[in-house]
Design a protein around this motif. Sequence first.
Motif, PDB file in Angstrom:
ATOM      1  N   THR A  12      -5.851   5.460  -6.572  1.00  0.00           N
ATOM      2  CA  THR A  12      -6.962   4.510  -6.469  1.00  0.00           C
ATOM      3  C   THR A  12      -7.560   4.544  -5.070  1.00  0.00           C
ATOM      4  N   SER A  13      -7.021   5.376  -4.197  1.00  0.00           N
ATOM      5  CA  SER A  13      -7.544   5.467  -2.832  1.00  0.00           C
ATOM      6  C   SER A  13      -7.578   6.922  -2.394  1.00  0.00           C
ATOM      7  N   LYS A  44      -3.887   4.172 -10.669  1.00  0.00           N
ATOM      8  CA  LYS A  44      -4.305   3.536 -11.928  1.00  0.00           C
ATOM      9  C   LYS A  44      -4.077   4.524 -13.075  1.00  0.00           C
ATOM     10  N   ALA A  45      -4.237   4.023 -14.281  1.00  0.00           N
ATOM     11  CA  ALA A  45      -3.963   4.870 -15.448  1.00  0.00           C
ATOM     12  C   ALA A  45      -4.893   6.072 -15.478  1.00  0.00           C
ATOM     13  N   ALA A  62      -2.899  13.874  -5.337  1.00  0.00           N
ATOM     14  CA  ALA A  62      -2.776  13.697  -6.791  1.00  0.00           C
ATOM     15  C   ALA A  62      -1.324  13.911  -7.216  1.00  0.00           C
ATOM     16  N   ALA A  63      -0.608  14.771  -6.465  1.00  0.00           N
ATOM     17  CA  ALA A  63       0.780  15.059  -6.829  1.00  0.00           C
ATOM     18  C   ALA A  63       1.662  13.808  -6.708  1.00  0.00           C
ATOM     19  N   TYR A  64       1.350  12.929  -5.730  1.00  0.00           N
ATOM     20  CA  TYR A  64       2.133  11.689  -5.613  1.00  0.00           C
ATOM     21  C   TYR A  64       1.865  10.802  -6.821  1.00  0.00           C
ATOM     22  N   HIS A  85       0.836  -1.222   0.000  1.00  0.00           N
ATOM     23  CA  HIS A  85       0.000   0.000   0.000  1.00  0.00           C
ATOM     24  C   HIS A  85       0.865   1.265   0.000  1.00  0.00           C
ATOM     25  N   VAL A  86       1.810   1.304  -0.894  1.00  0.00           N
ATOM     26  CA  VAL A  86       2.701   2.463  -1.046  1.00  0.00           C
ATOM     27  C   VAL A  86       1.916   3.597  -1.724  1.00  0.00           C
ATOM     28  N   ASP A  87       1.916   4.789  -1.124  1.00  0.00           N
ATOM     29  CA  ASP A  87       1.121   5.901  -1.665  1.00  0.00           C
ATOM     30  C   ASP A  87       1.227   6.031  -3.179  1.00  0.00           C
TER      31      ASP A  87
END
Length: 427
Positions: free
Chosen positions: A166-167, A154-155, A172-174, A147-149
Amino acid sequence: MQFDNSKKLFHTAKQRLVGGVNSPVRAFNGVGGEPFFARSGAGPCVTDADGNEFIDYVLSWGPLVLGHAAPGVVKAVEGALRKGSSFGIPTEAEYLLAEKLAHHVPSMEKVRLVNSGTEATMSAIRLARGYTGRDIIIKIEGCYHGHVDSLLVKAGSGLTTLGVPTSPGIPAAYAACTVTMPFNDLAAAEAIFQEHGSNIAGLIIEPVAGNMGVILPEPGYLEGLRTLTQDHGALLIFDEVMTGFRVAMGGAQARYKIRPDLSAFGKVIGGGLPCAAYGGPAEIMDHLSPVGPVYQAGTLSGNPLATAAGIATLEGLEAPGAWELTEQRLTALSEGFAAIAKEAGIPVYQTQAGSMGCMFFHDGPIRNYAEATTSNTARYAKFFWGMLERGVYFAPSQYEACFTSTAHTGEHIDRTLSAAREVFKTL
Ligand code: KE4
């Protein structure tokens, strides 16, 4: 079969533990219904809170390659515990486990021990970024690396290949530092390197995918990725958390003869205790603190109980014929299933690499995530519950792997196939 105690425990647990579990896959959402609670395990079998015994093909999601409570592992952990459970001071066992890993996986000249697969992959991508001075990581759709940030991505839609989270909880920057592409698609990889080449720190991949069901790399795919990463100065990172010591003693890199720059191992190398590792050539690894500037640490890293379990597990696998046995058992199981499915007229697509494999309810072939998700998951759920009712525990999801151990005997395989013969008639 009664599950009364498990049901009671689950309802009680849900009041204090989120969803009653400490990892989402344990909640059986992939097959519906409620999970059973484990009471004990011995060899290839797990016993639940109601005293039901199951032949176990999940094996704690992979680690128990010698089966539950393997005598050598129990002895080693008991012995270690008597001498102290943690020191936060270097111990010889850490070096011995690292030595064993390097022996079987020569690409890991230097090793760092950590506590989970997530920690290993997270740290490996940090090191890749620190080493290359670049930000972008390429990830494969459907591969899971914990569960790495920046990998829970996903695409993106439309023309962009940049990822979206996806979570909730992941900026969003990560995600924007991650680019995704389909498994087994070298043309997509070439296009991405063309576009982002000089910003790509690394490409992380499960060399045999195990988290979208088991999907094998097509001939030339891993080789192509090796060449591309090399040509663009990016690191190739193999996530061998699941494939390690299952696809071959030295992991998928031994089976497919590819030398990645960094590798992450977990599961089997801790023999059921929390232990994982990442490693690579000294030239890269020495960028880690305390030698280099990339920081990564852990109070319990290289814990004495975990290293004892890991060493004992690898020793068990090193015994003549032991690893081969794990593969032979799965081959026998797969061949049996193929015949049963054919007789029942039910299409299945089977994959296997060493002691990990998968039976998709799909007429195949399956090359990537998009194709995997067209499997008949309702039929899988029916299969799962039918087998469980008959004392056989497969993964509670179509998209997880089946594992065998040295403790599974021919008789366990025969019993499993007898159960399957009945279950396939109901599908
Ligand atoms: P852990 O952090 O769960 O130890 O490892 C993460 C991880 C990394 N890489 C691969 C290829 C993995 O398969 C995993 C973890 N896998 C699963 C299920 N396939 C763990 C089960 C769970 O999440 O409870």
